[in-house]
Design an enzyme around this catalytic site. Structure first.
Site, PDB file in Angstrom:
ATOM      1  N   LYS A 114       0.830  -1.213   0.000  1.00  0.00           N
ATOM      2  CA  LYS A 114       0.000   0.000   0.000  1.00  0.00           C
ATOM      3  C   LYS A 114       0.857   1.253   0.000  1.00  0.00           C
ATOM      4  CE  LYS A 114      -4.373  -1.664   1.859  1.00  0.00           C
ATOM      5  NZ  LYS A 114      -5.349  -1.610   2.956  1.00  0.00           N
ATOM      6  N   LYS A 197      -8.699 -10.351  -7.935  1.00  0.00           N
ATOM      7  CA  LYS A 197      -9.733 -10.513  -6.912  1.00  0.00           C
ATOM      8  C   LYS A 197     -10.813  -9.447  -7.089  1.00  0.00           C
ATOM      9  CE  LYS A 197      -9.557  -9.004  -2.657  1.00  0.00           C
ATOM     10  NZ  LYS A 197      -9.780  -8.787  -1.216  1.00  0.00           N
ATOM     11  N   LYS A 200     -14.140  -4.139  -3.611  1.00  0.00           N
ATOM     12  CA  LYS A 200     -14.952  -2.938  -3.582  1.00  0.00           C
ATOM     13  C   LYS A 200     -14.114  -1.702  -3.868  1.00  0.00           C
ATOM     14  CE  LYS A 200     -15.671  -3.717   1.317  1.00  0.00           C
ATOM     15  NZ  LYS A 200     -14.364  -3.500   1.964  1.00  0.00           N
TER      16      LYS A 200
HETATM   17  P1  ADP Z   1     -12.506  -5.460  -0.571  1.00  0.00           P
HETATM   18  O1  ADP Z   1     -11.338  -5.855  -1.394  1.00  0.00           O
HETATM   19  O2  ADP Z   1     -13.805  -5.682  -1.256  1.00  0.00           O
HETATM   20  O3  ADP Z   1     -12.361  -4.069  -0.010  1.00  0.00           O
HETATM   21  P2  ADP Z   1     -11.751  -6.462   1.999  1.00  0.00           P
HETATM   22  O4  ADP Z   1     -10.318  -6.615   1.675  1.00  0.00           O
HETATM   23  O5  ADP Z   1     -12.174  -5.300   2.845  1.00  0.00           O
HETATM   24  O6  ADP Z   1     -12.582  -6.451   0.652  1.00  0.00           O
HETATM   25  O7  ADP Z   1     -12.249  -7.804   2.652  1.00  0.00           O
HETATM   26  C1  ADP Z   1     -13.404  -7.916   3.452  1.00  0.00           C
HETATM   27  C2  ADP Z   1     -13.750  -9.380   3.592  1.00  0.00           C
HETATM   28  O8  ADP Z   1     -14.269  -9.885   2.367  1.00  0.00           O
HETATM   29  C3  ADP Z   1     -12.560 -10.282   3.928  1.00  0.00           C
HETATM   30  O9  ADP Z   1     -13.028 -11.330   4.776  1.00  0.00           O
HETATM   31  C4  ADP Z   1     -12.137 -10.835   2.584  1.00  0.00           C
HETATM   32  O10 ADP Z   1     -11.496 -12.069   2.683  1.00  0.00           O
HETATM   33  C5  ADP Z   1     -13.469 -10.958   1.867  1.00  0.00           C
HETATM   34  N1  ADP Z   1     -13.302 -10.756   0.439  1.00  0.00           N
HETATM   35  C6  ADP Z   1     -13.007  -9.580  -0.180  1.00  0.00           C
HETATM   36  N2  ADP Z   1     -12.945  -9.734  -1.503  1.00  0.00           N
HETATM   37  C7  ADP Z   1     -13.191 -11.040  -1.733  1.00  0.00           C
HETATM   38  C8  ADP Z   1     -13.251 -11.824  -2.921  1.00  0.00           C
HETATM   39  N3  ADP Z   1     -13.053 -11.295  -4.117  1.00  0.00           N
HETATM   40  N4  ADP Z   1     -13.530 -13.149  -2.805  1.00  0.00           N
HETATM   41  C9  ADP Z   1     -13.735 -13.683  -1.589  1.00  0.00           C
HETATM   42  N5  ADP Z   1     -13.685 -13.001  -0.438  1.00  0.00           N
HETATM   43  C10 ADP Z   1     -13.422 -11.697  -0.501  1.00  0.00           C
HETATM   44 NA    NA Z   2     -10.390  -3.037   0.947  1.00  0.00          NA
END
Ligand code: ADP
Ligand code: NA
Length: 330
Positions: A114, A197, A200
């Site tokens: 990051k 992946k 959001k």
């Molecule tokens: P994002 O990338 O959407 O901001 P986060 O990193 O905040 O998501 O992750 C929040 C939760 O959602 C965690 O438990 C993470 O493992 C799960 N998660 C996020 N993206 C995925 C994905 N593409 N597939 C499966 N689980 C995910």
């Molecule tokens: Na995130």
């Protein structure tokens, strides 16, 4: 006969969660809350490690909480609260930061990634100490297990090290938590870029299925998902990442096994398969979305539920923090 304790959380980093959050986290939380004394947090203190618009942050926090509930996290069963409502998180993070090595914190790969992306001037000290705050989140509740994606595994390892270090220096204070790492089959990829992946915080949301999207929009995104030219509905992560991703989503949302879905669509084209998946997606998320919007329509009631849950969390957290102050000599 107390149940083992579980802690997990998500950042309120967008107006809507995406289906990776739903399949990879919320669906599992929903099951786990039955057998664990579960604490689910909306981690807004973590969110401010990058710049936030204050009003929008408050709104995203409330929306994230509403989506937890709409997805089936029951605030009467689990403790579902907003991190900043419980002051002990920031206080314990400070104390833990005093037993964290500078070099140790510097080895966190997420920080390295990051900070490289943001550049030195846009990288806050808070982003550097983020994993220490996460350790505080977990340790305050005497947590036994922490379900996380594998990108958070190193942070849970640090949490374990800090718990053990504190316990050996000051006497047994913290439960040493175990990470439960998300299954590969629960990982969802971007529909337009199926080796990245789904997130959001993706740059483009063309390949992101939002929980709060209009079902027609989600259906359209499924129909436009990237596939390949082979034409057969077959799971092969390497050679067919797009189709494999769609199969994983299909299986996760229906509870079916991938081979049975492959059989159903054998000899049929991707159009049929995508149409089938679009129906599954609409059927699953239609009610979740409706429930979330209903909750957001009554902010006073949602705030009441969150305040009640914050008080429950606060009582547990305060006990740990009191013990820590005592042990440290504060
Ligand atoms: P994002 O990338 O959407 O901001 P986060 O990193 O905040 O998501 O992750 C929040 C939760 O959602 C965690 O438990 C993470 O493992 C799960 N998660 C996020 N993206 C995925 C994905 N593409 N597939 C499966 N689980 C995910
Ligand atoms: Na995130």
């Amino acid at each position: 006969m107390s149940k083992p304790r579980l802690y997990s959380g998500m950042q309120p980093s967008a107006d809507s969660l995406q289906i990776g959050n739903y399949i990879g986290a919320l669906m599992q939380w929903r099951d786990l809350q039955l057998s664990y004394d579960a604490f689910f947090s909306v981690v807004d203190l973590h969110a401010i490690t990058v710049a936030q618009d204050p009003e929008h942050l408050r709104e995203k926090t409330r929306r994230t909480a509403a989506q937890y509930i709409a997805a089936g996290i029951e605030p009467s069963k689990s403790t579902l609260y907003v991190q900043s409502h419980v002051r002990a998180h920031a206080e314990l993070a400070w104390i833990l930061s005093t037993i964290t090595g500078f070099g140790e914190a510097g080895r966190m790969t997420q920080f390295k990634d990051k900070s490289q992306r943001y550049g030195a001037d846009a990288t806050s000290v808070g982003l550097f100490t983020y994993p220490v705050l996460m350790a505080a989140d977990i340790l305050l509740y005497q947590t036994d297990i922490v379900p996380v994606g594998d990108d958070q595994k190193q942070h849970v390892e640090l949490t374990r090290d800090l718990a053990e270090r504190f316990n050996s220096r000051f006497g047994k204070t913290f439960t040493v938590p175990m990470p439960v790492i998300q299954q590969e089959t629960a990982r969802i990829y971007d529909l337009q870029n199926p080796t990245a992946k789904m997130s959001k915080s993706a740059d483009s949301d063309a390949g992101v299925l939002w929980l709060l999207d209009d079902p027609a929009v989600s259906a359209k995104k499924v129909m436009r998902a990237v596939t390949d030219s082979e034409g057969s509905v077959r799971y092969d992560r390497e050679a067919k990442p797009g189709v494999s991703n769609l199969l994983v989503i299909y299986a996760a949302l229906t509870g079916r096994q991938i081979p049975s879905i492959e059989d159903e669509y054998a000899g049929r084209g991707y159009g049929d398969f995508k149409k089938g998946l679009a129906e599954v997606v609409v059927e699953e998320f239609g009610p979740v979305r409706a429930r979330a919007l209903e909750l957001l329509d009554d902010p006073a009631e949602l705030d009441r539920v969150l305040a009640l849950n914050a008080a429950k969390a606060d009582a547990v957290a305060d006990r740990t923090l009191g013990d820590v102050y005592e042990k440290v000599g504060l």
